[in-house]
Scaffold this motif. Structure first.
Motif, PDB file in Angstrom:
ATOM      1  N   ASN A 300       0.830  -1.207   0.000  1.00 49.05           N
ATOM      2  CA  ASN A 300       0.000   0.000   0.000  1.00 49.05           C
ATOM      3  C   ASN A 300       0.866   1.260   0.000  1.00 49.05           C
ATOM      4  O   ASN A 300       0.555   2.246  -0.681  1.00 49.05           O
ATOM      5  CB  ASN A 300      -0.921   0.000   1.227  1.00 49.05           C
ATOM      6  CG  ASN A 300      -2.006  -1.052   1.146  1.00 49.05           C
ATOM      7  OD1 ASN A 300      -2.389  -1.458   0.052  1.00 49.05           O
ATOM      8  ND2 ASN A 300      -2.493  -1.509   2.283  1.00 49.05           N
ATOM      9  N   LEU A 303       2.256   1.749  -3.504  1.00 55.17           N
ATOM     10  CA  LEU A 303       1.234   2.302  -4.404  1.00 55.17           C
ATOM     11  C   LEU A 303       1.040   3.791  -4.147  1.00 55.17           C
ATOM     12  O   LEU A 303       0.907   4.587  -5.093  1.00 55.17           O
ATOM     13  CB  LEU A 303      -0.091   1.556  -4.205  1.00 55.17           C
ATOM     14  CG  LEU A 303      -0.085   0.049  -4.524  1.00 55.17           C
ATOM     15  CD1 LEU A 303      -1.427  -0.563  -4.169  1.00 55.17           C
ATOM     16  CD2 LEU A 303       0.241  -0.191  -5.990  1.00 55.17           C
ATOM     17  N   ASP A 328      -0.437  -7.848  -7.796  1.00 57.00           N
ATOM     18  CA  ASP A 328      -1.700  -7.182  -7.519  1.00 57.00           C
ATOM     19  C   ASP A 328      -2.116  -6.307  -8.710  1.00 57.00           C
ATOM     20  O   ASP A 328      -1.274  -5.640  -9.328  1.00 57.00           O
ATOM     21  CB  ASP A 328      -1.564  -6.317  -6.262  1.00 57.00           C
ATOM     22  CG  ASP A 328      -2.904  -5.893  -5.705  1.00 57.00           C
ATOM     23  OD1 ASP A 328      -3.407  -6.601  -4.828  1.00 57.00           O
ATOM     24  OD2 ASP A 328      -3.431  -4.866  -6.164  1.00 57.00           O
ATOM     25  N   LYS A 329      -3.406  -6.308  -9.009  1.00 55.40           N
ATOM     26  CA  LYS A 329      -3.902  -5.541 -10.158  1.00 55.40           C
ATOM     27  C   LYS A 329      -3.692  -4.045  -9.982  1.00 55.40           C
ATOM     28  O   LYS A 329      -3.477  -3.319 -10.959  1.00 55.40           O
ATOM     29  CB  LYS A 329      -5.401  -5.827 -10.359  1.00 55.40           C
ATOM     30  CG  LYS A 329      -5.722  -7.283 -10.692  1.00 55.40           C
ATOM     31  CD  LYS A 329      -5.066  -7.722 -11.984  1.00 55.40           C
ATOM     32  CE  LYS A 329      -5.412  -9.165 -12.324  1.00 55.40           C
ATOM     33  NZ  LYS A 329      -4.721  -9.640 -13.538  1.00 55.40           N
ATOM     34  N   ALA A 330      -3.733  -3.574  -8.748  1.00 49.25           N
ATOM     35  CA  ALA A 330      -3.532  -2.140  -8.496  1.00 49.25           C
ATOM     36  C   ALA A 330      -2.114  -1.715  -8.841  1.00 49.25           C
ATOM     37  O   ALA A 330      -1.870  -0.555  -9.183  1.00 49.25           O
ATOM     38  CB  ALA A 330      -3.845  -1.811  -7.037  1.00 49.25           C
ATOM     39  N   ARG A 333      -1.912  -1.178 -12.877  1.00 48.66           N
ATOM     40  CA  ARG A 333      -2.807  -0.269 -13.602  1.00 48.66           C
ATOM     41  C   ARG A 333      -2.028   0.900 -14.198  1.00 48.66           C
ATOM     42  O   ARG A 333      -0.921   1.229 -13.737  1.00 48.66           O
ATOM     43  CB  ARG A 333      -3.904   0.246 -12.682  1.00 48.66           C
ATOM     44  CG  ARG A 333      -3.443   1.261 -11.646  1.00 48.66           C
ATOM     45  CD  ARG A 333      -4.622   2.091 -11.167  1.00 48.66           C
ATOM     46  NE  ARG A 333      -4.283   3.006 -10.103  1.00 48.66           N
ATOM     47  CZ  ARG A 333      -3.699   4.185 -10.278  1.00 48.66           C
ATOM     48  NH1 ARG A 333      -3.313   4.559 -11.480  1.00 48.66           N
ATOM     49  NH2 ARG A 333      -3.477   4.978  -9.245  1.00 48.66           N
TER      50      ARG A 333
END
Length: 622
Positions: A300, A303, A328-330, A333
Motif C-alpha cells: 500500500n 502504491l 496485484d492488479k492495483a 494499472r
C-alpha cells in the motif's frame, strides 16, 4: 596525505574503542578491589593463627572486614602472609600484647582497619550508571565503524533505513552494447533514456515519463542487466533493492523503507529505482485471514508513493519478476507500472549476439557461432555466459591458450548433461544395451520427416546420471509445432525402449526419462494444444508460473481426467508401435551403427547418416 588516512583509520577502528573500554574497567577494578595484583595469600584456620602467635613466629597482624591477615617467619627464614577468619575471641588483644615476635621490638604490631562505606549515591553511580555508559560507548564505536566500512568498502553506500544500494552515475559502466538478444526490450527502454537526457521536448508537448516499467521473463534473461544498462546510458544515479529487503518482522518497517527510498530518490532526481523480485511485496491481496499485514502495508505504501511523485521530475521505477500473474492488479494499472516489457528467451540470432558479447572477453579462434547457437535452443543469456566460461576452462585444461568451437560444443553438453564420467566401469553387456538404445533414438529420428537432424550420439556416462544420449539440433528456429512434429518427437523418445525390445529382447530402466518426456508431450497434446479428436479444442488444463517451469492443473471432472489418461496412453502406444516398425525394418543399420558406436563411444551425426544412406541407397538399388 598518508598521515591523514592513518588518523582516519584509527578513528574508525572499533578495536580502539574496545581497548579504551577494557583499560577503564581495569582502572575501576583497581579502585574497587585494591588488593587486585597483590602477592599470593595462603588461607589457614584460626587455630594455626593462635599457634603461630604463641610460638613467637608472627610479625604483624591486620584485622579487616571480618578477616585476619598476618605475616609469620617460618623456620626456613621465609616470611609468608596468611589469611584466616575473625572469631569473637575476647582474649585476642591480650594474647597479641603478651606474645613474642621476630621483630626488632620483639612485639607483634597489630591494627584493625575500619572500612569506609561509600555513600549510596556513589554506589549507584559505580554499579549502574558507569557500566551502562561504558557499554554504550563501546557499542556506539563499533556501530560507527561498521557504518563507515559499509560506506567505504565498495562502490555503493547504504542510506537511511531503505537498504538500497546507490550506484553513482560514474560507477555504472553497463550500456546497451553489453545487452544482446533483447532488441525489442532495448527499443522500448531507449525512450526512457531519451526522456532522462532530453526531458524538454516531451514536456513541451505535454507528455510525461512513464512512472514504472515491469520487466517480465524467465530467470537469466538479463532483467537486472538491462536495468543497469538504462542507468548507464542515461548517466543518472541507480537505486537497486530486492523486494525481499522490504519484508520485515515488525509491521510498519517495510513501509518505512519504501518512504525512505522514495525520499532519497526525489532528492537525487533524475534517477532510476530498480526493485528486483517485486513479487515478494507485490503479490495479489486477498480478504482472507491468512493475509500478511506487513507485506500488504508495504504494498500500500508503494502504491501511494508511486501516485505521489511527479513523473516530470525524472524518477523512473523499474521492477523485475518471474511471476507476473501473482502481482496485484492495483500495481499494474496505468499510472503505476505503465509498461510491461517482455524479456523472453533469445532466438537463434539473439543467441549468436549474446555469444559474441561474451566471447569478446575470451581469447578464441574462429568460432562457428551457427552450430553453437543451434545447439543451445532454449538457453537464457546467463546459461550462454556459463557455456562460454566452461569452454574457456576446458581450453585451459587441454593446454590451449584459445577457445575453439569444439570447446564450446563440449561445454554445451557439460551444462546440459553434466561432465563426462570416464572412469565409470560399465560391463560389456550393459554397454551393448546402451548403444542399441541410443541408436534406436537416432534411427527413428532419421527415418521420420518433421524431425530434427541427429547431431551427436554418445555412450559416455555423464554426471547428471545419463548413461548416454542422442543430441538433435534443428536447422532453424521453430516457433510453431504441428501435430506431426510433436507426435514424431514422441516416436523418437520411444525409439530407445523399442530398440531394447526388438534387438535385445529386454527392457531396462534406461528409458525412464524418455517415458517422462513422452508422457508430458502426449498429455499436452490432449489437454492444452487441442490435438485430440475426442476433445477437439476444449481446454482441460491450465499452467501457472510459466516462466518458472510451469505448474499444470486439470480443469475438468474426475471422469474426464480418467478419459484423458486413456487418450494419452493411446497416443503413446501408437508412437511406440511406429518406432518398433522403423527399427524392425532397418536392422542392418541398427547392427552396424551400434557396433561402430561401441567401438568409438561417440559418433557425429554425419558419421551416423553415412551408415544410414549407405543402406537406404542399397535398398533403392535393389
Amino acid at each position: 596525505m598518508k598521515k591523514t588516512n592513518t588518523q582516519n583509520q584509527k578513528k574508525t577502528n572499533p578495536y580502539y574503542g574496545l581497548l579504551w573500554g577494557f583499560l577503564l574497567v581495569l582502572f575501576l577494578n583497581g579502585l574497587i578491589f585494591p588488593k587486585f595484583g597483590r602477592g599470593r595469600i595462603i588461607e589457614t584456620d584460626y587455630g594455626t593463627f593462635v599457634g603461630k602467635v604463641d610460638s613467637g613466629k608472627v610479625k604483624d597482624v591486620m584485622i579487616k572486614s571480618s578477616h585476619i591477615y598476618f605475616t609469620a617467619k617460618e623456620t626456613d627464614g621465609k616470611t609468608i602472609t596468611y589469611q584466616t577468619g575473625e572469631i569473637n575471641d575476647p582474649k585476642l588483644v591480650d594474647r597479641l600484647l603478651s606474645a613474642k615476635s621476630p621483630n626488632k621490638s620483639g612485639k607483634i604490631s597489630f591494627n584493625e582497619i575500619i572500612p569506609q562505606e561509600n555513600s549510596p549515591l556513589l554506589n549507584f553511580l559505580l554499579m549502574w550508571i558507569l557500566p551502562g555508559i561504558i557499554f554504550y560507548l563501546i557499542w556506539r564505536q563499533a556501530a560507527r565503524s561498521i557504518r563507515s566500512r559499509m560506506g567505504d568498502g565498495g562502490n555503493f553506500m547504504s542510506f537511511g533505513n531503505g537498504g538500497a544500494k546507490i550506484y553513482a552515475d560514474a560507477d555504472i559502466k553497463t550500456t546497451f552494447a553489453d545487452v544482446a538478444g533483447q532488441d525489442e526490450a532495448k527499443d522500448t527502454l531507449k525512450e526512457i533514456v531519451d526522456f532522462l537526457h532530453n526531458p524538454r521536448k516531451y514536456v513541451e508537448i505535454g507528455a510525461s515519463l512513464p512512472k514504472g516499467a515491469l520487466l517480465v521473463g524467465p530467470p537469466g534473461t538479463g532483467k537486472t542487466l538491462i536495468a543497469r544498462a538504462v542507468a548507464g546510458e542515461a548517466k543518472v544515479p541507480f537505486f537497486a533493492i530486492s523486494g525481499s529487503e522490504f519484508v520485515q518482522m515488525f509491521v510498519g518497517m517495510g513501509a518505512a523503507k519504501v518512504r525512505d527510498l522514495f525520499k532519497q530518490a526525489n532528492e537525487k532526481a533524475p534517477c532510476i529505482i530498480f526493485i528486483d523480485e517485486i513479487d515478494a511485496i507485490g503479490k495479489r491481496r486477498d480478504s482472507g485471514f491468512s493475509s500478511n499485514d506487513e507485506r500488504e502495508q508495504t504494498l500500500n505504501q508503494l502504491l501511494t508513493e508511486m501516485d505521489g511523485f511527479d513523473g516530470k521530475r525524472g524518477v523512473v521505477i523499474l521492477a523485475a519478476t518471474n511471476r507476473p500473474e501473482t502481482l496485484d492488479k492495483a500495481l499494474l494499472r496505468p499510472g503505476r507500472f505503465d509498461r510491461r516489457i517482455q524479456m523472453e528467451l533469445p532466438d537463434l540470432e539473439g543467441r549468436k549476439a549474446i555469444l559474441k558479447v561474451h566471447l569478446a572477453n575470451v581469447r578464441h579462434e574462429e568460432i562457428d557461432l551457427d552450430i553453437v547457437a543451434r545447439a543451445t535452443a532454449g538457453s537464457s543469456g546467463a546459461e550462454l555466459a556459463n557455456i562460454v566460461n566452461e569452454a574457456a576452462l576446458r581450453a585451459v585444461r587441454m593446454g590451449r591458450k584459445r577457445v575453439t568451437t569444439s570447446d564450446l560444443e563440449e561445454s554445451v553438453e557439460t551444462v546440459i548433461a553434466g561432465a563426462q564420467k570416464k572412469n565409470k566401469v560399465i560391463s560389456a553387456d550393459e554397454k551393448k544395451i546402451i548403444a542399441y538404445h541410443e541408436i534406436g533414438h537416432a534411427l527413428v529420428a532419421a527415418m521420420q520427416t518433421n524431425s530434427a537432424p541427429v547431431h551427436k550420439i554418445t555412450i559416455i556416462p555423464r554426471t547428471s546420471g545419463a548413461l548416454g544420449y542422442t543430441m538433435q539440433v534443428d536447422e532453424g528456429e521453430q516457433v510453431l509445432l504441428s501435430k506431426e512434429n510433436i507426435f514424431n518427437r514422441i516416436v523418437t523418445l520411444t525409439g530407445g525402449r523399442a530398440a531394447e525390445e526388438t534387438v535385445m529382447n529386454t527392457v531396462t530402466t534406461g528409458a525412464s526419462n524418455d517415458i517422462e518426456q513422452a508422457t508430458k508431450l502426449a498429455r499436452a497434446m490432449v489437454t492444452r494444444y487441442g490435438m485430440s479428436n475426442q476433445y477437439d479444442m476444449m481446454a482441460l488444463e491450465t499452467v501457472s508460473n510459466a516462466y518458472l517451469g510451469g505448474d499444470s492443473s486439470l480443469t475438468c471432472s474426475a471422469d474426464t481426467a480418467a478419459e484423458i489418461d486413456r487418450e494419452v496412453l493411446k497416443l503413446i502406444k501408437k508412437a511406440h508401435q511406429k518406432a518398433k516398425e522403423i527399427i524392425t525394418g532397418n536392422m542392418t543399420i541398427m547392427h552396424e551403427a551400434a557396433g561402430f558406436l561401441i567401438e568409438k563411444e561417440t559418433i557425429t551425426g554425419d558419421e551416423f547418416m553415412q551408415i544410414v544412406r549407405k543402406h537406404t541407397n542399397a535398398k533403392k538399388l535393389q
